[in-house]
Design a protein around this motif. Structure first.
Motif, PDB file in Angstrom:
ATOM      1  N   UNK A  70      12.451  12.219  -5.873  1.00  0.00           N
ATOM      2  CA  UNK A  70      13.442  11.155  -5.724  1.00  0.00           C
ATOM      3  C   UNK A  70      13.260  10.339  -4.449  1.00  0.00           C
ATOM      4  N   UNK A  71      12.460  10.819  -3.510  1.00  0.00           N
ATOM      5  CA  UNK A  71      12.317  10.154  -2.213  1.00  0.00           C
ATOM      6  C   UNK A  71      10.874   9.795  -1.882  1.00  0.00           C
ATOM      7  N   UNK A  72       9.999   9.761  -2.877  1.00  0.00           N
ATOM      8  CA  UNK A  72       8.594   9.412  -2.646  1.00  0.00           C
ATOM      9  C   UNK A  72       8.270   8.126  -3.402  1.00  0.00           C
ATOM     10  N   UNK A  73       7.572   7.216  -2.706  1.00  0.00           N
ATOM     11  CA  UNK A  73       7.188   5.930  -3.278  1.00  0.00           C
ATOM     12  C   UNK A  73       5.668   5.821  -3.330  1.00  0.00           C
ATOM     13  N   UNK A  74       5.157   5.174  -4.354  1.00  0.00           N
ATOM     14  CA  UNK A  74       3.729   4.924  -4.443  1.00  0.00           C
ATOM     15  C   UNK A  74       3.308   3.964  -3.334  1.00  0.00           C
ATOM     16  N   UNK A  75       2.227   4.299  -2.647  1.00  0.00           N
ATOM     17  CA  UNK A  75       1.631   3.424  -1.633  1.00  0.00           C
ATOM     18  C   UNK A  75       0.173   3.813  -1.480  1.00  0.00           C
ATOM     19  N   UNK A  76      -0.616   2.924  -0.872  1.00  0.00           N
ATOM     20  CA  UNK A  76      -2.049   3.202  -0.820  1.00  0.00           C
ATOM     21  C   UNK A  76      -2.739   2.793   0.478  1.00  0.00           C
ATOM     22  N   UNK A  77      -2.067   2.172   1.427  1.00  0.00           N
ATOM     23  CA  UNK A  77      -2.666   1.615   2.642  1.00  0.00           C
ATOM     24  C   UNK A  77      -3.697   0.537   2.341  1.00  0.00           C
ATOM     25  N   UNK A  78      -3.578  -0.088   1.200  1.00  0.00           N
ATOM     26  CA  UNK A  78      -4.451  -1.213   0.852  1.00  0.00           C
ATOM     27  C   UNK A  78      -4.131  -2.363   1.802  1.00  0.00           C
ATOM     28  N   UNK A  79      -5.052  -3.067   2.308  1.00  0.00           N
ATOM     29  CA  UNK A  79      -6.497  -3.115   2.055  1.00  0.00           C
ATOM     30  C   UNK A  79      -7.323  -2.396   3.121  1.00  0.00           C
ATOM     31  N   UNK A  80      -6.787  -1.382   3.750  1.00  0.00           N
ATOM     32  CA  UNK A  80      -7.446  -0.762   4.898  1.00  0.00           C
ATOM     33  C   UNK A  80      -8.344   0.405   4.526  1.00  0.00           C
ATOM     34  N   UNK A  81      -9.134   0.253   3.504  1.00  0.00           N
ATOM     35  CA  UNK A  81     -10.154   1.250   3.191  1.00  0.00           C
ATOM     36  C   UNK A  81     -11.502   0.534   3.105  1.00  0.00           C
ATOM     37  N   UNK A  82     -12.588   1.272   3.092  1.00  0.00           N
ATOM     38  CA  UNK A  82     -13.907   0.632   3.076  1.00  0.00           C
ATOM     39  C   UNK A  82     -14.124  -0.312   1.889  1.00  0.00           C
ATOM     40  N   UNK A  83     -13.356  -0.118   0.820  1.00  0.00           N
ATOM     41  CA  UNK A  83     -13.484  -0.975  -0.360  1.00  0.00           C
ATOM     42  C   UNK A  83     -12.440  -2.093  -0.364  1.00  0.00           C
ATOM     43  N   UNK A  84     -11.771  -2.297   0.736  1.00  0.00           N
ATOM     44  CA  UNK A  84     -10.738  -3.342   0.890  1.00  0.00           C
ATOM     45  C   UNK A  84      -9.513  -3.117   0.014  1.00  0.00           C
ATOM     46  N   UNK A  85      -9.192  -1.868  -0.251  1.00  0.00           N
ATOM     47  CA  UNK A  85      -7.964  -1.539  -0.970  1.00  0.00           C
ATOM     48  C   UNK A  85      -8.149  -0.830  -2.287  1.00  0.00           C
ATOM     49  N   UNK A  86      -9.204  -1.160  -2.977  1.00  0.00           N
ATOM     50  CA  UNK A  86      -9.416  -0.590  -4.314  1.00  0.00           C
ATOM     51  C   UNK A  86      -9.574   0.931  -4.249  1.00  0.00           C
ATOM     52  N   UNK A  87     -10.271   1.423  -3.246  1.00  0.00           N
ATOM     53  CA  UNK A  87     -10.541   2.860  -3.147  1.00  0.00           C
ATOM     54  C   UNK A  87      -9.285   3.686  -2.962  1.00  0.00           C
ATOM     55  N   UNK A  88      -8.428   3.279  -2.041  1.00  0.00           N
ATOM     56  CA  UNK A  88      -7.211   4.060  -1.800  1.00  0.00           C
ATOM     57  C   UNK A  88      -6.259   4.014  -2.989  1.00  0.00           C
ATOM     58  N   UNK A  89      -6.180   2.875  -3.639  1.00  0.00           N
ATOM     59  CA  UNK A  89      -5.343   2.791  -4.844  1.00  0.00           C
ATOM     60  C   UNK A  89      -5.883   3.748  -5.903  1.00  0.00           C
TER      61      UNK A  89
END
Length: 88
Positions: free
Chosen positions: A35-54
């Motif tokens: 109930x207290x967790x939200x989807x997030x990915x730190x996009x675009x701060x991965x080597x693939x500019x966001x795609x990898x963390x997502x």
């Protein structure tokens, strides 16, 4: 303080932006609950500019035995509730 400091942390929201760490995701879900967790990915701060963390975050969530209700909460329903958006 009327409660223990630990108890105030339970009022926070957490996210899944943990660089694709399954252990960290499980720890967050164990502590905060679905109930207290939200989807997030730190996009675009991965080597693939966001795609990898997502991709990694989705892979981790898919590897965890979650009910469809909890999966929906994490992926969008909790955000709708937190931000006062109408879910249809």
């Amino acid at each position: 303080m009327k409660r223990r400091p630990f108890d105030y942390f339970k009022d926070f929201y957490a996210d899944t932006a943990v660089f694709g760490s399954r252990a960290a995701t499980l720890c967050g879900l164990e502590f905060y609950g679905a109930d207290k967790v939200l989807f997030a990915s730190d996009s675009p701060f991965d080597p693939e500019k966001g795609v990898g963390y997502i991709r990694d975050t989705i892979t981790v969530l898919n590897s965890i035995d979650l009910s469809m209700e909890d999966r929906e909460k994490i992926c969008y329903r909790n955000a709708e509730k937190l931000f006062g958006l109408s879910g249809k």
